[in-house]
Scaffold this active site. Sequence first.
Site, PDB file in Angstrom:
ATOM      1  N   ASP A  95     -30.807  27.750 -75.619  1.00 18.74           N
ATOM      2  CA  ASP A  95     -29.602  26.917 -75.530  1.00 18.74           C
ATOM      3  C   ASP A  95     -28.671  27.399 -74.433  1.00 18.74           C
ATOM      4  O   ASP A  95     -27.892  26.627 -73.865  1.00 18.74           O
ATOM      5  CB  ASP A  95     -28.858  26.911 -76.864  1.00 18.74           C
ATOM      6  CG  ASP A  95     -29.458  25.849 -77.749  1.00 18.74           C
ATOM      7  OD1 ASP A  95     -30.554  26.076 -78.269  1.00 18.74           O
ATOM      8  OD2 ASP A  95     -28.862  24.763 -77.854  1.00 18.74           O
TER       9      ASP A  95
ATOM     10  N   LYS B  47     -32.266  29.020 -81.290  1.00 16.91           N
ATOM     11  CA  LYS B  47     -32.229  28.734 -82.722  1.00 16.91           C
ATOM     12  C   LYS B  47     -32.303  29.998 -83.573  1.00 16.91           C
ATOM     13  O   LYS B  47     -33.087  30.905 -83.276  1.00 16.91           O
ATOM     14  CB  LYS B  47     -33.397  27.795 -83.059  1.00 16.91           C
ATOM     15  CG  LYS B  47     -33.548  27.390 -84.490  1.00 16.91           C
ATOM     16  CD  LYS B  47     -32.296  26.787 -85.095  1.00 16.91           C
ATOM     17  CE  LYS B  47     -31.774  25.607 -84.313  1.00 16.91           C
ATOM     18  NZ  LYS B  47     -30.397  25.231 -84.713  1.00 16.91           N
TER      19      LYS B  47
ATOM     20  N   ARG C 287     -30.780  16.374 -80.515  1.00 14.30           N
ATOM     21  CA  ARG C 287     -30.485  17.818 -80.489  1.00 14.30           C
ATOM     22  C   ARG C 287     -31.444  18.443 -79.500  1.00 14.30           C
ATOM     23  O   ARG C 287     -32.344  17.780 -78.997  1.00 14.30           O
ATOM     24  CB  ARG C 287     -30.530  18.446 -81.887  1.00 14.30           C
ATOM     25  CG  ARG C 287     -31.377  17.828 -82.921  1.00 14.30           C
ATOM     26  CD  ARG C 287     -32.853  17.912 -82.648  1.00 14.30           C
ATOM     27  NE  ARG C 287     -33.259  19.266 -82.312  1.00 14.30           N
ATOM     28  CZ  ARG C 287     -34.315  19.590 -81.599  1.00 14.30           C
ATOM     29  NH1 ARG C 287     -35.111  18.653 -81.104  1.00 14.30           N
ATOM     30  NH2 ARG C 287     -34.621  20.845 -81.338  1.00 14.30           N
ATOM     31  N   GLY C 288     -31.261  19.754 -79.254  1.00  7.81           N
ATOM     32  CA  GLY C 288     -32.053  20.406 -78.205  1.00  7.81           C
ATOM     33  C   GLY C 288     -31.215  20.398 -76.933  1.00  7.81           C
ATOM     34  O   GLY C 288     -30.689  19.342 -76.543  1.00  7.81           O
TER      35      GLY C 288
ATOM     36  N   ARG D 273     -20.806  19.909 -79.176  1.00  3.29           N
ATOM     37  CA  ARG D 273     -21.510  21.090 -79.739  1.00  3.29           C
ATOM     38  C   ARG D 273     -21.236  22.257 -78.798  1.00  3.29           C
ATOM     39  O   ARG D 273     -21.264  22.073 -77.575  1.00  3.29           O
ATOM     40  CB  ARG D 273     -23.020  20.845 -79.870  1.00  3.29           C
ATOM     41  CG  ARG D 273     -23.380  20.040 -81.135  1.00  3.29           C
ATOM     42  CD  ARG D 273     -24.862  20.031 -81.422  1.00  3.29           C
ATOM     43  NE  ARG D 273     -25.310  21.193 -82.157  1.00  3.29           N
ATOM     44  CZ  ARG D 273     -26.602  21.460 -82.395  1.00  3.29           C
ATOM     45  NH1 ARG D 273     -27.546  20.641 -81.945  1.00  3.29           N
ATOM     46  NH2 ARG D 273     -26.952  22.532 -83.078  1.00  3.29           N
TER      47      ARG D 273
HETATM   48  O1  MRU Z   1     -29.798  22.936 -83.357  1.00  9.88           O
HETATM   49  P1  MRU Z   1     -30.785  22.398 -82.362  1.00  9.88           P
HETATM   50  O2  MRU Z   1     -31.914  21.655 -82.983  1.00  9.88           O
HETATM   51  O3  MRU Z   1     -30.103  21.623 -81.269  1.00  9.88           O
HETATM   52  O4  MRU Z   1     -31.402  23.696 -81.689  1.00  9.88           O
HETATM   53  C1  MRU Z   1     -32.334  23.535 -80.659  1.00  9.88           C
HETATM   54  C2  MRU Z   1     -32.895  24.821 -80.170  1.00  9.88           C
HETATM   55  O5  MRU Z   1     -32.503  25.889 -80.569  1.00  9.88           O
HETATM   56  C3  MRU Z   1     -33.895  24.720 -79.069  1.00  9.88           C
HETATM   57  O6  MRU Z   1     -34.825  25.766 -79.149  1.00  9.88           O
HETATM   58  C4  MRU Z   1     -33.179  24.815 -77.712  1.00  9.88           C
HETATM   59  O7  MRU Z   1     -32.154  23.883 -77.643  1.00  9.88           O
HETATM   60  C5  MRU Z   1     -34.101  24.620 -76.582  1.00  9.88           C
HETATM   61  S1  MRU Z   1     -34.612  22.944 -76.456  1.00  9.88           S
HETATM   62  C6  MRU Z   1     -35.618  22.776 -75.127  1.00  9.88           C
END
Ligand code: MRU
Length: 352
Positions: free
Chosen positions: A244, A255, A58-59, A99
């Site tokens: 994101d 997030k 994820r990320g 996603r």
């Molecule tokens: O649901 P996730 O864990 O994929 O969410 C990730 C985030 O919100 C991160 O802050 C974002 O992707 C930036 S990662 C460098």
Amino acid sequence: MDRILGLLKEAGSQIVPFKWDGEDFFLLDQRLLPEKEEWICCKTWQDAAAGIKDMVVRGAPAIGITAAFAVVLAIRQYAKGKEAQESIAIAARKIEASRPTAINLIWAVRRMLKSLEGTSRENLYERSVSEALSIWEEDVRANIAMGLHGGKLIEEGTGVLTHCNAGALATGGYGTALGVIRGAIRLGKHIEVHADETRPWLQGARLTAWELIQDGIEVSLNVDMGAGVLLKASRIGAVVVGADRIAANGDVANKIGTYTLAVLCKENGVPFYVAAPSSTFDHHCSCGDEIPIEERPGEEVVKCRDRQVAAKGVRVFNPVFDVTPNELVTAIVTEQGVLRPPYDKSISTLPH
Ligand code: MRU
């Protein structure tokens, strides 16, 4: 991959969320961290896409790089067969849909497909591997550069608060927001790092805390709602988060809870910084209202691991991202430098 690991070693963090051994792509199962370090081998594009959907990885940037390798796997599966082009195109569309919020996912798949235009069938696979590795390496270089640009914004002796995990595990390595924290430390600053635990997946408690401790960086964990107390008590000199997707006007999807933090920063006069590479900007999205926000199953909220903690039968509201309006963002750190308002102007200078 050796060159990428070399860059990371030099920058001081060798944590990566995936590996490519020349044949197979492996994902570190982030659902199991910090208790277990287990790697899942992706033999097909379906394995990699499921890894994205099920949060094994994820990320935003990490999802993008995984999607690039998913395209590599699709080419390996289909390039020699009949209707190769159509099968690869269908796989690409399904990978893109794994996603919805992180633009890096669509960006990486489209870049992969574009790089293959005009390539002969025999060379497709080799060419795709080389492009996926380039996407990965560029991400690592961008994070290290962001670390140095953003590190300069952090004042000596201050507390820095981050949300979710925008670290090595969320990228090709080193991280965006955690890259800025690593960069500040690299510049010799003494800072106190604070991490929001980040309900419901606990990316802060499980992942941010784990990777910082692995790298010998002390970190203090607080419940999400503790951020206000820390900010009001002047214990935080800056908040740094990842993204994101960033719209052309500087509205930032990240997030869930990020918007609340930005409002708290405004109330308490603390700078609110976003760190993200060029691949996270969506120049076709004019503002945050156009960003699709993922909603995940209510089960993720009512259960803690496999144990039901909420009253049975309760309805759940579980959007996993929120949008922070650009007027709450002090600056956006990119690999190209630090962007300031007005964001419609500064963002338009980025390569796209
Ligand atoms: O649901 P996730 O864990 O994929 O969410 C990730 C985030 O919100 C991160 O802050 C974002 O992707 C930036 S990662 C460098």
